[in-house]
Design a protein around this motif. Structure first.
Motif, PDB file in Angstrom:
ATOM      1  N   ALA A  81       0.831  -1.216   0.000  1.00 30.50           N
ATOM      2  CA  ALA A  81       0.000   0.000   0.000  1.00 30.50           C
ATOM      3  C   ALA A  81       0.861   1.260   0.000  1.00 30.50           C
ATOM      4  O   ALA A  81       0.536   2.238  -0.689  1.00 30.50           O
ATOM      5  N   ILE A  82       1.951   1.253   0.731  1.00 34.24           N
ATOM      6  CA  ILE A  82       2.856   2.411   0.778  1.00 34.24           C
ATOM      7  C   ILE A  82       3.457   2.662  -0.600  1.00 34.24           C
ATOM      8  O   ILE A  82       3.500   3.799  -1.081  1.00 34.24           O
ATOM      9  N   ARG A  83       3.915   1.617  -1.249  1.00 34.67           N
ATOM     10  CA  ARG A  83       4.560   1.779  -2.556  1.00 34.67           C
ATOM     11  C   ARG A  83       3.569   2.158  -3.659  1.00 34.67           C
ATOM     12  O   ARG A  83       3.968   2.704  -4.676  1.00 34.67           O
ATOM     13  N   GLU A  84       2.291   1.910  -3.440  1.00 32.22           N
ATOM     14  CA  GLU A  84       1.275   2.299  -4.420  1.00 32.22           C
ATOM     15  C   GLU A  84       0.783   3.727  -4.216  1.00 32.22           C
ATOM     16  O   GLU A  84       0.100   4.271  -5.067  1.00 32.22           O
ATOM     17  N   HIS A  85       1.136   4.337  -3.105  1.00 26.23           N
ATOM     18  CA  HIS A  85       0.665   5.678  -2.753  1.00 26.23           C
ATOM     19  C   HIS A  85       1.667   6.721  -3.250  1.00 26.23           C
ATOM     20  O   HIS A  85       2.855   6.674  -2.899  1.00 26.23           O
ATOM     21  N   GLU A  86       1.206   7.673  -4.012  1.00 29.00           N
ATOM     22  CA  GLU A  86       2.071   8.681  -4.644  1.00 29.00           C
ATOM     23  C   GLU A  86       2.996   9.388  -3.653  1.00 29.00           C
ATOM     24  O   GLU A  86       4.193   9.493  -3.869  1.00 29.00           O
ATOM     25  N   ARG A  87       2.460   9.890  -2.562  1.00 28.67           N
ATOM     26  CA  ARG A  87       3.265  10.684  -1.628  1.00 28.67           C
ATOM     27  C   ARG A  87       4.124   9.821  -0.702  1.00 28.67           C
ATOM     28  O   ARG A  87       5.142  10.269  -0.199  1.00 28.67           O
ATOM     29  N   LEU A  88       3.739   8.569  -0.509  1.00 26.06           N
ATOM     30  CA  LEU A  88       4.448   7.721   0.447  1.00 26.06           C
ATOM     31  C   LEU A  88       5.519   6.843  -0.188  1.00 26.06           C
ATOM     32  O   LEU A  88       6.406   6.354   0.508  1.00 26.06           O
ATOM     33  N   SER A 108       9.696  -9.204   0.195  1.00 28.06           N
ATOM     34  CA  SER A 108       9.885  -7.854   0.739  1.00 28.06           C
ATOM     35  C   SER A 108      10.591  -6.954  -0.263  1.00 28.06           C
ATOM     36  O   SER A 108      10.186  -5.806  -0.492  1.00 28.06           O
ATOM     37  N   TYR A 109      11.647  -7.463  -0.871  1.00 24.18           N
ATOM     38  CA  TYR A 109      12.357  -6.660  -1.871  1.00 24.18           C
ATOM     39  C   TYR A 109      11.506  -6.469  -3.131  1.00 24.18           C
ATOM     40  O   TYR A 109      11.520  -5.388  -3.721  1.00 24.18           O
ATOM     41  N   GLN A 110      10.758  -7.478  -3.529  1.00 22.94           N
ATOM     42  CA  GLN A 110       9.882  -7.334  -4.695  1.00 22.94           C
ATOM     43  C   GLN A 110       8.818  -6.263  -4.461  1.00 22.94           C
ATOM     44  O   GLN A 110       8.418  -5.568  -5.393  1.00 22.94           O
ATOM     45  N   LEU A 111       8.378  -6.123  -3.220  1.00 22.06           N
ATOM     46  CA  LEU A 111       7.363  -5.122  -2.882  1.00 22.06           C
ATOM     47  C   LEU A 111       7.955  -3.729  -2.684  1.00 22.06           C
ATOM     48  O   LEU A 111       7.223  -2.767  -2.496  1.00 22.06           O
ATOM     49  N   GLY A 112       9.283  -3.617  -2.687  1.00 22.14           N
ATOM     50  CA  GLY A 112       9.901  -2.302  -2.610  1.00 22.14           C
ATOM     51  C   GLY A 112      10.581  -1.957  -1.304  1.00 22.14           C
ATOM     52  O   GLY A 112      10.869  -0.781  -1.053  1.00 22.14           O
ATOM     53  N   ALA A 113      10.874  -2.950  -0.461  1.00 18.95           N
ATOM     54  CA  ALA A 113      11.626  -2.663   0.770  1.00 18.95           C
ATOM     55  C   ALA A 113      13.009  -2.144   0.398  1.00 18.95           C
ATOM     56  O   ALA A 113      13.605  -2.589  -0.579  1.00 18.95           O
ATOM     57  N   ASN A 114      13.510  -1.195   1.172  1.00 22.05           N
ATOM     58  CA  ASN A 114      14.855  -0.678   0.952  1.00 22.05           C
ATOM     59  C   ASN A 114      15.917  -1.564   1.592  1.00 22.05           C
ATOM     60  O   ASN A 114      17.045  -1.611   1.110  1.00 22.05           O
ATOM     61  N   SER A 115      15.550  -2.225   2.682  1.00 26.20           N
ATOM     62  CA  SER A 115      16.477  -3.113   3.384  1.00 26.20           C
ATOM     63  C   SER A 115      15.666  -4.173   4.118  1.00 26.20           C
ATOM     64  O   SER A 115      14.499  -3.963   4.447  1.00 26.20           O
ATOM     65  N   TYR A 116      16.333  -5.274   4.400  1.00 23.53           N
ATOM     66  CA  TYR A 116      15.712  -6.358   5.160  1.00 23.53           C
ATOM     67  C   TYR A 116      16.695  -6.744   6.252  1.00 23.53           C
ATOM     68  O   TYR A 116      17.827  -7.146   5.967  1.00 23.53           O
ATOM     69  N   VAL A 117      16.271  -6.597   7.506  1.00 21.35           N
ATOM     70  CA  VAL A 117      17.128  -6.887   8.644  1.00 21.35           C
ATOM     71  C   VAL A 117      16.399  -7.868   9.560  1.00 21.35           C
ATOM     72  O   VAL A 117      15.248  -7.624   9.952  1.00 21.35           O
ATOM     73  N   THR A 118      17.084  -8.959   9.887  1.00 28.13           N
ATOM     74  CA  THR A 118      16.524  -9.904  10.849  1.00 28.13           C
ATOM     75  C   THR A 118      16.853  -9.390  12.248  1.00 28.13           C
ATOM     76  O   THR A 118      17.996  -9.014  12.523  1.00 28.13           O
TER      77      THR A 118
END
Length: 152
Positions: A81-88, A108-118
């Protein structure tokens, strides 16, 4: 050379109350200057971000730390939802979760995460991770000027 001015504004989406306390304590221990805000799930997260979107005097956070496994709306759905929102969509999103599953990392990366941390298991390791995040996002990366408060 430090580029950032002031404290880093971080919104944390985390449903576990103990993890929220642990994160807050780890930020204090790390010495990272932050303004922390917490939400308990993806619905509350989107409500908070959309409220800031509607109020021009309310800035968005500088970073979002997002847990994947939350009630009502999980982190994957919230990230979509964040990646689909223009301002977010420009908001830096760091997945911070207990999952080490390859599928979670890939999605997570496919959806647009900048980083993945366990999430580290020990407090001192968590503190070290937070220091690294602070150094990376405050001192190393270049973001558009409208993404960083205090920049011209």
């Amino acid at each position: 050379m430090t580029q950032w001015q002031g404290a880093l504004s971080i919104l944390v989406a985390e449903d576990d109350a103990d993890d929220r306390v642990l994160l807050a304590d780890a930020f204090v221990e790390s010495g990272v200057p932050v303004e922390l805000d917490f939400v308990a799930d993806g619905v509350e997260l989107l409500d908070r971000l959309n409220a800031r979107d509607q109020a021009p005097d309310q800035s968005l956070p500088d970073l979002l730390l997002l847990d994947l496994n939350m009630p009502r709306m999980d982190g994957r759905e919230a990230l979509r939802a964040i990646r689909e929102h223009e301002r977010l969509r420009h908001l830096p999103v760091i997945i911070l979760t207990t999952s080490r599953a390859e599928l979670d990392i890939r999605v997570s990366y496919q959806l647009g995460a900048n980083s993945y941390v366990t999430k580290p298991r020990r407090f001192d390791e968590l503190t070290a991770v937070l220091r690294s995040l602070e150094r990376y996002w405050m001192d190393i990366v270049q973001l558009p000027s409208d993404s960083r408060r205090g920049h011209p």
